[in-house]
Write an enzyme that holds these catalytic residues in place. Sequence first.
Site, PDB file in Angstrom:
ATOM      1  N   LYS A 164       0.840  -1.205   0.000  1.00 57.01           N
ATOM      2  CA  LYS A 164       0.000   0.000   0.000  1.00 57.01           C
ATOM      3  C   LYS A 164       0.873   1.252   0.000  1.00 57.01           C
ATOM      4  O   LYS A 164       0.631   2.188  -0.761  1.00 57.01           O
ATOM      5  CB  LYS A 164      -0.946  -0.021   1.220  1.00 57.01           C
ATOM      6  N   GLN A 170      -4.275  -1.656   9.648  1.00 50.60           N
ATOM      7  CA  GLN A 170      -4.241  -2.989   9.041  1.00 50.60           C
ATOM      8  C   GLN A 170      -4.819  -4.022  10.009  1.00 50.60           C
ATOM      9  O   GLN A 170      -4.389  -4.104  11.160  1.00 50.60           O
ATOM     10  CB  GLN A 170      -2.794  -3.348   8.648  1.00 50.60           C
ATOM     11  N   ASP A 200     -10.744   2.918   4.392  1.00 46.95           N
ATOM     12  CA  ASP A 200     -11.090   1.496   4.278  1.00 46.95           C
ATOM     13  C   ASP A 200     -12.605   1.310   4.200  1.00 46.95           C
ATOM     14  O   ASP A 200     -13.089   0.224   3.876  1.00 46.95           O
ATOM     15  CB  ASP A 200     -10.536   0.708   5.474  1.00 46.95           C
TER      16      ASP A 200
END
Length: 293
Positions: A52, A96, A119
Site C-alpha cells: 500500500k 491494518q 477502508d
Amino acid sequence: MLVLDGKIAAAAVKESLKIKTAQLAAEGKRKPHLAAILVGNNGASETYVASKVKNCEETGFASTLIRLADTIDEASLLSTIHELNSNPSIDGILVQLPLPKQISEQKVIEAIDPLKDVDGFHPINVGKLVQGLSTFIPATPYGIMLMLEHYKIETKGKHAIVIGRSNIVGRPMSILLSSNLKQGNCTVTICHSHTPNLKELCLQADIIVAALGRPGFVTADMVKPGAVIIDVGITRVDDSTAKKGFRIKGDVAYEEVATKASAITPVPGGVGLMTIAGLLKNTMQAYEQRADS
Ligand code: NAD
C-alpha cells in the site's frame, strides 16, 4: 476466456490518479496523504502494508507508516488514531487488520474519523453504502467494481452469487452488486458457512464472487458455462519448492474453472491489486472532500 488482469486494470486506475496528483503539484497544492498503522509483525499484514505504501509513492501520494508493537494497549492505539484524526496534513487513515487480541477491532474502526476512513469500515460509511449515498467503499469490493468496469463486464439483470458475508468483502460486495450502479443491478444471493445447497446455487450464477478463504473451494462442477468468476481468496499454502516456503492460493480451482468460465481473475494478479487501486481512489476522494470543505 478472458483473464481479468489486475495488473492492467489497476495500472489504468493508478495512471489516472497520477495525472491528477501531478496536476495538484503543478497548481502548488499538497499531495494526498495516507497514514497506515501496522500493529505487530504478522507476515501477511507486513506485505499488504508495504504494498500500500509503495503504491502511494508510485502514484505521487504522501504516505506515513506507523509501526506499533503487538503488545500495545487499546488506549494507546486509540490515542494514535485521534492524533491522526486531528492532523490536518493526513487525508486517509487505515489500520491494518487483524489486530492483537487485547484490542477491539470494532472500537478501532469506530475511532477513525469517518471523513478519513479510506477502508470504508466505519458504521457511518457502511450505512451510507447501504443507502446508496456517496461514501468510501471498502477497498476490495470497490476494486472488484473497478475491475468489472475496466473489462466492461455486463452485470445488469445477472444472477450473482457472493460466497462469504464478512464486513470487509462479502457483505459490501453483495450490496454493491445489487445497487443501481453501472456495474450493479444484479440479483444477488449471498452464501455463507450455513448455506446448505451451495453447489446448486452456484450452478445458477452468471457471476460468482468467492470470498471465503478456502483454497480451491470453487470447482468446475459448481460453475455454469460462461460464468464470470471473481476470486478474492488469498491463503498462504505451505510449499517447500517455493522460494518463500509458501504459495498464495485463491478460493477457485483456477485451471479447471477457467475452462468453463467466460472471464476469471487469477490469484495472484487479480483482486489483490485492485484492492490497492480502490484504496488509492478512496484516498484521493478523502483529499478532495477535505480540500472542498
Ligand atoms: P472471513 O473469514 O471474515 O469470512 C469468510 C466468510 O466465508 C464467512 O462469511 C463464512 O461464513 C464464509 N464461509 C466460510 N466457509 C464457507 C463454506 N464452506 N461455504 C460457504 N461460505 C463459507 O474472510 P474475509 O476477510 O472475507 O476474507 C475471505 C478471503 O478473501 C480470505 O482468503 C482473505 O485472505 C481474502 N481477502 C482478499 C483480499 C484481496 O485484496 N484480494 C482482501 C480481503 C480478504
